[in-house]
Motif scaffolding. Structure first.
Motif, PDB file in Angstrom:
ATOM      1  N   GLY A  65      14.872  11.284 -28.126  1.00 23.64           N
ATOM      2  CA  GLY A  65      14.226  12.579 -28.257  1.00 23.64           C
ATOM      3  C   GLY A  65      12.833  12.547 -28.668  1.00 23.64           C
ATOM      4  N   THR A  66      12.024  11.329 -28.660  1.00 26.67           N
ATOM      5  CA  THR A  66      10.795  11.224 -29.253  1.00 26.67           C
ATOM      6  C   THR A  66       9.921  11.267 -27.919  1.00 26.67           C
ATOM      7  OG1 THR A  66      10.918   8.674 -28.755  1.00 26.67           O
ATOM      8  CG2 THR A  66      11.119   9.717 -31.107  1.00 26.67           C
ATOM      9  N   ARG A  67      10.130  11.112 -26.578  1.00 26.43           N
ATOM     10  CA  ARG A  67       9.083  11.467 -25.587  1.00 26.43           C
ATOM     11  C   ARG A  67      10.124  11.793 -24.261  1.00 26.43           C
ATOM     12  NH1 ARG A  67       7.388   4.972 -26.125  1.00 26.43           N
ATOM     13  NH2 ARG A  67       7.289   6.086 -28.157  1.00 26.43           N
ATOM     14  N   ALA A  68       9.506  12.604 -23.437  1.00 26.31           N
ATOM     15  CA  ALA A  68       9.972  12.870 -22.298  1.00 26.31           C
ATOM     16  C   ALA A  68       9.965  11.890 -20.990  1.00 26.31           C
ATOM     17  CB  ALA A  68       9.260  14.272 -21.553  1.00 26.31           C
ATOM     18  N   THR A  69      10.370  11.941 -20.078  1.00 26.89           N
ATOM     19  CA  THR A  69      10.463  10.756 -19.201  1.00 26.89           C
ATOM     20  C   THR A  69       9.000  10.944 -18.586  1.00 26.89           C
ATOM     21  OG1 THR A  69      12.634  10.715 -18.650  1.00 26.89           O
ATOM     22  CG2 THR A  69      11.283   9.855 -16.822  1.00 26.89           C
ATOM     23  N   GLU A  70       7.934  10.202 -18.551  1.00 31.22           N
ATOM     24  CA  GLU A  70       6.752  10.375 -18.167  1.00 31.22           C
ATOM     25  C   GLU A  70       6.103   9.147 -17.376  1.00 31.22           C
ATOM     26  OE1 GLU A  70       4.963  12.981 -21.996  1.00 31.22           O
ATOM     27  OE2 GLU A  70       4.689  10.345 -21.736  1.00 31.22           O
ATOM     28  N   THR A  71       5.487   9.502 -16.238  1.00 29.39           N
ATOM     29  CA  THR A  71       4.837   8.149 -15.475  1.00 29.39           C
ATOM     30  C   THR A  71       3.299   8.449 -15.573  1.00 29.39           C
ATOM     31  OG1 THR A  71       6.822   8.676 -13.887  1.00 29.39           O
ATOM     32  CG2 THR A  71       4.734   7.439 -13.067  1.00 29.39           C
ATOM     33  N   ASN A  72       2.573   7.628 -15.806  1.00 28.47           N
ATOM     34  CA  ASN A  72       1.178   7.480 -15.607  1.00 28.47           C
ATOM     35  C   ASN A  72       0.606   6.349 -14.687  1.00 28.47           C
ATOM     36  OD1 ASN A  72       0.021   5.491 -17.186  1.00 28.47           O
ATOM     37  ND2 ASN A  72       1.345   6.680 -18.810  1.00 28.47           N
ATOM     38  N   VAL A  73      -0.692   6.472 -14.354  1.00 29.16           N
ATOM     39  CA  VAL A  73      -1.244   5.296 -13.307  1.00 29.16           C
ATOM     40  C   VAL A  73      -2.520   4.824 -14.354  1.00 29.16           C
ATOM     41  CG1 VAL A  73      -2.631   4.824 -11.322  1.00 29.16           C
ATOM     42  CG2 VAL A  73      -0.555   6.375 -11.304  1.00 29.16           C
ATOM     43  N   MET A  74      -2.707   3.555 -14.411  1.00 27.04           N
ATOM     44  CA  MET A  74      -3.727   3.136 -15.300  1.00 27.04           C
ATOM     45  C   MET A  74      -4.180   1.783 -14.545  1.00 27.04           C
ATOM     46  SD  MET A  74      -3.498   1.691 -19.466  1.00 27.04           S
ATOM     47  CE  MET A  74      -3.171   3.495 -19.936  1.00 27.04           C
ATOM     48  N   ASP A  75      -5.653   1.728 -14.921  1.00 30.95           N
ATOM     49  CA  ASP A  75      -6.200   0.301 -14.542  1.00 30.95           C
ATOM     50  C   ASP A  75      -5.822  -0.662 -15.607  1.00 30.95           C
ATOM     51  OD1 ASP A  75      -7.386   2.184 -12.964  1.00 30.95           O
ATOM     52  OD2 ASP A  75      -9.526   1.890 -13.651  1.00 30.95           O
ATOM     53  N   LEU A  76      -5.722  -1.840 -15.264  1.00 23.97           N
ATOM     54  CA  LEU A  76      -5.318  -3.133 -16.120  1.00 23.97           C
ATOM     55  C   LEU A  76      -6.478  -4.253 -16.186  1.00 23.97           C
ATOM     56  CD1 LEU A  76      -3.270  -4.381 -18.252  1.00 23.97           C
ATOM     57  CD2 LEU A  76      -2.367  -5.537 -16.332  1.00 23.97           C
ATOM     58  N   ARG A  77      -7.270  -4.321 -17.017  1.00 19.23           N
ATOM     59  CA  ARG A  77      -8.494  -5.402 -16.736  1.00 19.23           C
ATOM     60  C   ARG A  77      -7.950  -6.822 -17.152  1.00 19.23           C
ATOM     61  NH1 ARG A  77     -13.117  -6.499 -21.091  1.00 19.23           N
ATOM     62  NH2 ARG A  77     -14.635  -7.503 -19.596  1.00 19.23           N
TER      63      ARG A  77
ATOM     64  N   GLY B 291     -16.090 -12.043 -11.445  1.00 18.98           N
ATOM     65  CA  GLY B 291     -15.057 -12.684 -12.415  1.00 18.98           C
ATOM     66  C   GLY B 291     -14.369 -11.607 -13.307  1.00 18.98           C
ATOM     67  N   ASP B 292     -14.740 -10.311 -13.176  1.00 16.83           N
ATOM     68  CA  ASP B 292     -13.922  -9.221 -14.003  1.00 16.83           C
ATOM     69  C   ASP B 292     -13.279  -8.378 -13.274  1.00 16.83           C
ATOM     70  OD1 ASP B 292     -13.201  -7.402 -16.201  1.00 16.83           O
ATOM     71  OD2 ASP B 292     -15.252  -7.517 -17.074  1.00 16.83           O
ATOM     72  N   ARG B 293     -11.953  -8.867 -13.116  1.00 18.57           N
ATOM     73  CA  ARG B 293     -11.218  -8.076 -12.027  1.00 18.57           C
ATOM     74  C   ARG B 293     -10.127  -7.018 -12.849  1.00 18.57           C
ATOM     75  NH1 ARG B 293      -7.880 -11.212  -8.051  1.00 18.57           N
ATOM     76  NH2 ARG B 293      -6.879 -12.279  -9.756  1.00 18.57           N
ATOM     77  N   THR B 294      -9.988  -6.057 -12.211  1.00 15.28           N
ATOM     78  CA  THR B 294      -8.988  -5.037 -12.560  1.00 15.28           C
ATOM     79  C   THR B 294      -8.164  -4.555 -11.489  1.00 15.28           C
ATOM     80  OG1 THR B 294     -10.532  -4.182 -14.136  1.00 15.28           O
ATOM     81  CG2 THR B 294      -8.999  -2.581 -13.460  1.00 15.28           C
ATOM     82  N   VAL B 295      -6.845  -4.553 -11.958  1.00 13.07           N
ATOM     83  CA  VAL B 295      -5.732  -4.027 -10.844  1.00 13.07           C
ATOM     84  C   VAL B 295      -5.161  -2.593 -11.425  1.00 13.07           C
ATOM     85  CG1 VAL B 295      -5.223  -6.471 -10.272  1.00 13.07           C
ATOM     86  CG2 VAL B 295      -3.894  -5.167 -12.045  1.00 13.07           C
ATOM     87  N   ILE B 296      -4.275  -2.174 -10.475  1.00 10.64           N
ATOM     88  CA  ILE B 296      -3.715  -0.850 -10.791  1.00 10.64           C
ATOM     89  C   ILE B 296      -2.263  -1.094 -11.164  1.00 10.64           C
ATOM     90  CG2 ILE B 296      -2.769  -0.347  -8.412  1.00 10.64           C
ATOM     91  CD1 ILE B 296      -3.735   2.637  -8.886  1.00 10.64           C
ATOM     92  N   THR B 297      -1.817  -0.267 -12.242  1.00 13.13           N
ATOM     93  CA  THR B 297      -0.632  -0.357 -12.848  1.00 13.13           C
ATOM     94  C   THR B 297       0.084   1.209 -12.424  1.00 13.13           C
ATOM     95  OG1 THR B 297      -1.040   0.013 -14.988  1.00 13.13           O
ATOM     96  CG2 THR B 297      -1.331  -2.255 -14.379  1.00 13.13           C
ATOM     97  N   VAL B 298       1.342   1.298 -12.387  1.00 11.48           N
ATOM     98  CA  VAL B 298       2.035   2.315 -12.617  1.00 11.48           C
ATOM     99  C   VAL B 298       3.059   2.313 -13.825  1.00 11.48           C
ATOM    100  CG1 VAL B 298       3.717   4.261 -11.551  1.00 11.48           C
ATOM    101  CG2 VAL B 298       1.806   3.162 -10.193  1.00 11.48           C
ATOM    102  N   ASN B 299       3.202   3.145 -14.809  1.00  9.78           N
ATOM    103  CA  ASN B 299       3.949   2.928 -15.896  1.00  9.78           C
ATOM    104  C   ASN B 299       4.905   4.080 -16.113  1.00  9.78           C
ATOM    105  OD1 ASN B 299       2.000   0.923 -16.704  1.00  9.78           O
ATOM    106  ND2 ASN B 299       0.612   2.347 -16.854  1.00  9.78           N
ATOM    107  N   LEU B 300       6.205   3.639 -16.413  1.00  8.88           N
ATOM    108  CA  LEU B 300       6.796   4.724 -16.789  1.00  8.88           C
ATOM    109  C   LEU B 300       7.460   4.347 -18.404  1.00  8.88           C
ATOM    110  CD1 LEU B 300       9.442   6.739 -15.730  1.00  8.88           C
ATOM    111  CD2 LEU B 300      10.872   4.518 -15.508  1.00  8.88           C
ATOM    112  N   GLU B 301       7.761   5.731 -19.023  1.00  5.39           N
ATOM    113  CA  GLU B 301       8.124   5.718 -20.458  1.00  5.39           C
ATOM    114  C   GLU B 301       9.074   6.958 -20.300  1.00  5.39           C
ATOM    115  OE1 GLU B 301       5.576   5.837 -23.644  1.00  5.39           O
ATOM    116  OE2 GLU B 301       4.574   4.059 -22.891  1.00  5.39           O
ATOM    117  N   SER B 302      10.453   6.487 -21.080  1.00  2.81           N
ATOM    118  CA  SER B 302      11.343   7.536 -21.403  1.00  2.81           C
ATOM    119  C   SER B 302      12.153   7.192 -22.658  1.00  2.81           C
ATOM    120  CB  SER B 302      12.151   7.549 -20.029  1.00  2.81           C
ATOM    121  OG  SER B 302      13.264   8.534 -20.483  1.00  2.81           O
ATOM    122  N   SER B 303      12.923   8.085 -22.903  1.00  2.00           N
ATOM    123  CA  SER B 303      13.723   7.798 -24.390  1.00  2.00           C
ATOM    124  C   SER B 303      15.200   8.680 -24.378  1.00  2.00           C
ATOM    125  CB  SER B 303      12.946   8.270 -25.447  1.00  2.00           C
ATOM    126  OG  SER B 303      12.747   9.893 -25.570  1.00  2.00           O
ATOM    127  N   HIS B 304      16.042   7.969 -25.337  1.00  2.00           N
ATOM    128  CA  HIS B 304      17.300   8.851 -25.377  1.00  2.00           C
ATOM    129  C   HIS B 304      17.480   9.288 -26.975  1.00  2.00           C
ATOM    130  CE1 HIS B 304      18.853   7.604 -21.722  1.00  2.00           C
ATOM    131  NE2 HIS B 304      19.078   6.392 -21.833  1.00  2.00           N
TER     132      HIS B 304
END
Length: 325
Positions: free
Chosen positions: A145-157, A130-143
């Motif tokens: 100047g606070t962050r670069a364009t970044e991609t990471n992979v994370m589990d989501l419970r 009953g405790d399932r976790t799926v995979i997510t791919v996440n993108l962050e960026s900005s105009h």
């Protein structure tokens, strides 16, 4: 105040047809705008003088004229839709199963920051019934100047929608907004996504190991006191933040109520603190920092004293390095 300018609810979509998605009334709508560079004017005492574009530039939305950031001349624009296109191409060329996917897109501060979460529901692990976790791919960026364009992979419970941070959380693809940066980010993203997919499935055994590791509540509190709740000051090098510690322990007590009186419960308490911050600041800034702190906690001696699975992985990795050398 979270200053979410625009966001969509989580939406299913046909990945194979993502290029034909209309920009309105779909998950991509919050990011469906472009920006342009405009000259910056400074006041020299008597009048406004325009600076050369190679010294400074303003990044402005084409649709409403909002100024999203002021940057040095070497700053290079990466429009959000271009960043999303690169990510989707990388996912399509990776080993991710895209036949059942969902997306949530958010922009903050008039469009100065972007966050895109893609959930792939055919990749599932279940460390306990009953405790399932799926995979997510996440993108962050900005105009702004606070962050670069970044991609990471994370589990989501799914039981609590916690982002499951790993010690390798900082292992991400990154593209900086600088002129002369000619490297294509797609190959790097494909590599990171495939590595994240392998890590996702190996995490199931790690979570099962944590479930079989019983924890005393005092031991969990001690871990948090030495890691996440540590807020050193100029006067005290070791200083425990009582509000942070109390929040972490309330989270752990919720895990105890669900029967997770183990290391997995301690981990979920930490990721809940990172994913759902109770803060006066901007959540989209705070959760980034906290996930990095949770990753750091998992590399600490205080955590590894109980985490036999990761400790064994580190020992095996060290042996391989010795053999290679």
């Amino acid at each position: 105040m979270n200053m979410i300018t625009k966001e969509n609810s989580v939406q299913h979509f046909n990945f194979d047809d993502w290029k034909n998605l209309p920009s309105r009334d779909t998950w991509i709508e919050p990011a469906a705008f472009t920006v342009m560079q405009r000259p910056v004017h400074v006041h020299n005492g008597n009048e406004f003088v325009e600076l050369p574009i190679d010294r400074a530039k303003a990044i402005v939305r084409r649709d409403n004229g909002a100024v999203l950031g002021i940057h040095k001349g070497r700053y290079s624009i990466i429009n959000y839709e271009d960043a999303i296109d690169n990510l989707m191409i990388a996912i399509d060329q990776s080993r991710i199963d895209t036949s059942d996917c969902e997306a949530k897109c958010q922009v903050f501060e008039e469009g100065g920051k972007l966050r895109l979460n893609l959930r792939f529901n055919n990749h599932i692990i279940q460390p306990q019934i009953g405790d399932r976790t799926v995979i997510t791919v996440n993108l962050e960026s900005s105009h702004d100047g606070t962050r670069a364009t970044e991609t990471n992979v994370m589990d989501l419970r799914l039981v609590c929608l916690n982002g499951q941070t790993t010690p390798d959380f900082k292992l991400k693809s990154r593209q900086i907004h600088t002129e002369g940066n000619k490297q294509s980010p797609i190959e790097q993203m494909i590599q990171r996504i495939n590595s994240g997919l392998d890590l996702f499935y190996s995490n199931e055994d790690k979570y099962k190991s944590w479930i079989s590791t019983p924890m005393n509540r005092n031991h969990v509190q001690s871990i948090f006191e030495e890691t996440l709740a540590q807020r050193p000051t100029r006067i005290k090098k070791r200083n425990v933040s009582e509000p942070i510690l109390n929040q972490l322990m309330r989270n752990y007590d919720n895990e105890l109520y669900q029967g997770n009186n183990n290391l997995f419960g301690a981990y979920n308490a930490a990721t809940a603190w990172a994913t759902h911050p109770d803060t006066k600041g901007q959540v989209y800034n705070v959760d980034r920092v906290r996930h990095n702190e949770v990753a750091k906690m998992q590399r600490s001696s205080f955590w590894l004293a109980y985490d036999r699975f990761t400790r064994r992985e580190y020992e095996e990795s060290s042996k391989k390095m010795i053999l290679v050398s």
